[in-house]
Scaffold this motif. Structure first.
Motif, PDB file in Angstrom:
ATOM      1  N   ARG A  64       0.843  -1.194   0.000  1.00  0.00           N
ATOM      2  CA  ARG A  64       0.000   0.000   0.000  1.00  0.00           C
ATOM      3  C   ARG A  64       0.879   1.246   0.000  1.00  0.00           C
ATOM      4  O   ARG A  64       1.245   1.746   1.062  1.00  0.00           O
ATOM      5  CB  ARG A  64      -0.930  -0.022   1.208  1.00  0.00           C
ATOM      6  N   ASP A  65       1.186   1.723  -1.198  1.00  0.00           N
ATOM      7  CA  ASP A  65       1.997   2.936  -1.362  1.00  0.00           C
ATOM      8  C   ASP A  65       3.317   2.837  -0.608  1.00  0.00           C
ATOM      9  O   ASP A  65       3.730   3.785   0.084  1.00  0.00           O
ATOM     10  CB  ASP A  65       1.211   4.177  -0.887  1.00  0.00           C
ATOM     11  N   VAL A  66       3.939   1.671  -0.695  1.00  0.00           N
ATOM     12  CA  VAL A  66       5.218   1.441  -0.008  1.00  0.00           C
ATOM     13  C   VAL A  66       6.256   1.024  -1.045  1.00  0.00           C
ATOM     14  O   VAL A  66       6.010   0.103  -1.831  1.00  0.00           O
ATOM     15  CB  VAL A  66       5.089   0.338   1.071  1.00  0.00           C
ATOM     16  N   ASN A  67       7.396   1.690  -1.045  1.00  0.00           N
ATOM     17  CA  ASN A  67       8.500   1.299  -1.902  1.00  0.00           C
ATOM     18  C   ASN A  67       9.285   0.192  -1.217  1.00  0.00           C
ATOM     19  O   ASN A  67       9.775   0.361  -0.106  1.00  0.00           O
ATOM     20  CB  ASN A  67       9.408   2.503  -2.179  1.00  0.00           C
ATOM     21  N   GLU A  68       9.387  -0.970  -1.871  1.00  0.00           N
ATOM     22  CA  GLU A  68      10.000  -2.141  -1.238  1.00  0.00           C
ATOM     23  C   GLU A  68      11.472  -1.911  -0.916  1.00  0.00           C
ATOM     24  O   GLU A  68      11.955  -2.331   0.145  1.00  0.00           O
ATOM     25  CB  GLU A  68       9.823  -3.364  -2.138  1.00  0.00           C
ATOM     26  N   GLU A  69      12.181  -1.243  -1.811  1.00  0.00           N
ATOM     27  CA  GLU A  69      13.605  -0.991  -1.556  1.00  0.00           C
ATOM     28  C   GLU A  69      13.783  -0.078  -0.341  1.00  0.00           C
ATOM     29  O   GLU A  69      14.633  -0.335   0.519  1.00  0.00           O
ATOM     30  CB  GLU A  69      14.251  -0.358  -2.786  1.00  0.00           C
ATOM     31  N   ARG A  70      12.971   0.970  -0.270  1.00  0.00           N
ATOM     32  CA  ARG A  70      13.045   1.872   0.901  1.00  0.00           C
ATOM     33  C   ARG A  70      12.659   1.130   2.175  1.00  0.00           C
ATOM     34  O   ARG A  70      13.257   1.333   3.239  1.00  0.00           O
ATOM     35  CB  ARG A  70      12.129   3.075   0.689  1.00  0.00           C
ATOM     36  N   LEU A  71      11.650   0.265   2.081  1.00  0.00           N
ATOM     37  CA  LEU A  71      11.224  -0.490   3.256  1.00  0.00           C
ATOM     38  C   LEU A  71      12.357  -1.370   3.763  1.00  0.00           C
ATOM     39  O   LEU A  71      12.570  -1.488   4.976  1.00  0.00           O
ATOM     40  CB  LEU A  71       9.996  -1.335   2.911  1.00  0.00           C
ATOM     41  N   GLY A  72      13.127  -1.978   2.851  1.00  0.00           N
ATOM     42  CA  GLY A  72      14.266  -2.788   3.270  1.00  0.00           C
ATOM     43  C   GLY A  72      15.298  -1.972   4.022  1.00  0.00           C
ATOM     44  O   GLY A  72      15.859  -2.434   5.029  1.00  0.00           O
ATOM     45  N   VAL A  73      15.555  -0.754   3.548  1.00  0.00           N
ATOM     46  CA  VAL A  73      16.501   0.137   4.242  1.00  0.00           C
ATOM     47  C   VAL A  73      15.985   0.486   5.629  1.00  0.00           C
ATOM     48  O   VAL A  73      16.735   0.459   6.620  1.00  0.00           O
ATOM     49  CB  VAL A  73      16.739   1.412   3.402  1.00  0.00           C
ATOM     50  N   ILE A  74      14.703   0.790   5.724  1.00  0.00           N
ATOM     51  CA  ILE A  74      14.114   1.182   7.017  1.00  0.00           C
ATOM     52  C   ILE A  74      14.157   0.022   8.006  1.00  0.00           C
ATOM     53  O   ILE A  74      14.484   0.205   9.186  1.00  0.00           O
ATOM     54  CB  ILE A  74      12.676   1.683   6.802  1.00  0.00           C
ATOM     55  N   LEU A  75      13.824  -1.180   7.552  1.00  0.00           N
ATOM     56  CA  LEU A  75      13.854  -2.337   8.446  1.00  0.00           C
ATOM     57  C   LEU A  75      15.258  -2.553   9.003  1.00  0.00           C
ATOM     58  O   LEU A  75      15.427  -2.898  10.178  1.00  0.00           O
ATOM     59  CB  LEU A  75      13.382  -3.586   7.715  1.00  0.00           C
ATOM     60  N   ASN A  76      16.259  -2.340   8.168  1.00  0.00           N
ATOM     61  CA  ASN A  76      17.657  -2.492   8.602  1.00  0.00           C
ATOM     62  C   ASN A  76      18.061  -1.405   9.582  1.00  0.00           C
ATOM     63  O   ASN A  76      18.991  -1.573  10.364  1.00  0.00           O
ATOM     64  CB  ASN A  76      18.571  -2.469   7.373  1.00  0.00           C
TER      65      ASN A  76
END
Length: 394
Positions: A324-336
């Motif tokens: 839902r309006d989430v960039n997967e690459e950015r989400l990976g950075v944030i999780l890290n």
């Protein structure tokens, strides 16, 4: 498993009395014994079980006094599962331990020092997964396959009419029909359960049918001609007497029932410095929090490590088109960023250096309800939701 279209999907589970699960239980009993004595202990324990024989092998580093207790602990684990049969008995089984000291070559790459953070215990890839198919954010086929066997276990241990005469070894298999990617009902069920010699198959079928009815959602029970109970007939000789068991052979049962990728590493008998185990827990934790935060309906996360290197080499996120309006690459950075994914960081965040592993050895490592008293299954918590939302809104 795809997230749309109409299809059938099947997962299987095995009970605590299955030979491979007996081996997993004993290996995790050894692990808990060392962690109870020393939270920084190192354990890689493999177990072989066969007719009235148990063999422990592998590497450990911890208090020497623990080793003297292991045979008694293994015997107690067998007793708790429920084996006191002619071919496999907690009283009579010959139990031998060939555990030895951990390799110094591995230790030098894993242990931390004043100028170097602790590295991963081995190279490898680990996956975590979550989906909205059930309230525990697990794929429905493996969730119900586990629950059927857990309920049979509960009946067997209580000695009530739905468990009287059943023995510890059992397997289940559940096939679900999906419409537009969502589970809508069961098309077939297979349950094989060990039993005492004097039981009729008709009675066992009745017991299993009623137990399955306690587990599945209303209206999901399959037709009678697709409901298979002990399809080959009598099942008296089972457990390690019927088939040899080894630690780590049920990795798909332990995870997502084939609905998501698996990196290949087993869990049981390994202390949490081994990223095969701890990073798989972390990946499930992150994926579950992504879905719980309503960022997606499905989430797969892959982590990769190199032996002796503390930080993951990659963090990969796949929302399978449900984001839902989430960039997967950015989400990976944030999780890290919001979780320290070094081996030490994972252990600290999820509080893994404790004797909490025996209970994980059967009925799946994921989708379990944390016990607040034991503070176990911490990787099933959804306490990262607000941190995730805040980081994405920055």
């Amino acid at each position: 498993m795809r997230n749309n279209g109409d299809f059938l999907f099947t997962s299987e589970s095995v009970s605590e009395g299955h030979p491979d699960k007996v081996a997993d239980r004993i290996s995790d009993t050894v692990l808990d014994a060392y962690l109870e004595a020393d939270p920084e202990a190192r354990v890689a324990c493999e177990t072989l079980v066969t007719t009235n024989r148990v063999i422990l092998a592998g590497e450990v580093r911890g208090p020497e006094a623990v080793e003297k207790t292991l045979i008694d602990r293994a015997r107690a684990a067998i007793k708790d599962i429920g084996y006191d049969q002619e071919g496999f008995s907690w009283k009579k089984a010959d139990i031998q331990s060939f555990l030895h000291a951990q390799s110094v070559d591995i230790a030098v790459g894993v242990d931390s020092s004043s100028d170097k953070d602790e590295g991963a215990g081995d190279q490898g890839i680990m996956f975590g997964f979550a989906t909205r198919e059930t309230e525990h954010l697990m794929p429905a086929p493996i969730f119900y396959a586990h629950n059927i066997l857990e309920r049979l276990r509960d009946h067997r241990r209580s000695g009530n009419e739905l468990g009287k005469g059943l023995l510890p070894d059992a397997k289940s298999q559940v096939t679900l029909r999906y419409v537009d990617g969502k589970p809508v009902g069961v098309t077939s069920i297979v349950v094989s359960t060990q039993h005492e010699a004097n039981m009729s198959q008709d009675r066992i079928r009745e017991m299993v049918r009623e137990t399955v009815g306690e587990v599945l959602p209303e209206g999901w029970t399959c037709p009678e001609d697709s409901f298979y109970v002990n399809p080959t007939g009598i099942f008296v000789i089972g457990g390690p007497d019927g088939d040899a068991g080894l630690t780590g052979r049920k990795i798909i049962v332990d995870t997502y029932g084939g609905a998501a990728p698996h990196g290949g590493g087993a869990f049981s008998g390994k202390d949490p410095t081994k990223v095969d185990r701890s990073a798989a827990y972390a990946a499930r934790y992150l994926a579950k929090n992504v879905v719980a935060a309503d960022l997606a309906d499905r989430c797969t996360i892959q982590l990769s490590y190199a032996i002796g290197v503390s930080r993951p080499l990659s963090v990969y996120v796949d929302l399978d088109g449900t984001g839902r309006d989430v960039n997967e690459e950015r989400l990976g950075v944030i999780l890290n960023e919001i979780m320290d994914l070094s081996p030490r960081g994972i252990r600290k965040h999820l509080r893994l250096n404790r004797p909490i592993y025996t209970k994980t050895s059967s009925y799946g490592h994921f989708g379990r309800v944390p016990d607040t008293a034991l503070d176990n299954f911490t990787w099933e918590n959804t306490d990262l939701v607000e941190s995730l939302k805040s980081a994405l809104n920055r």
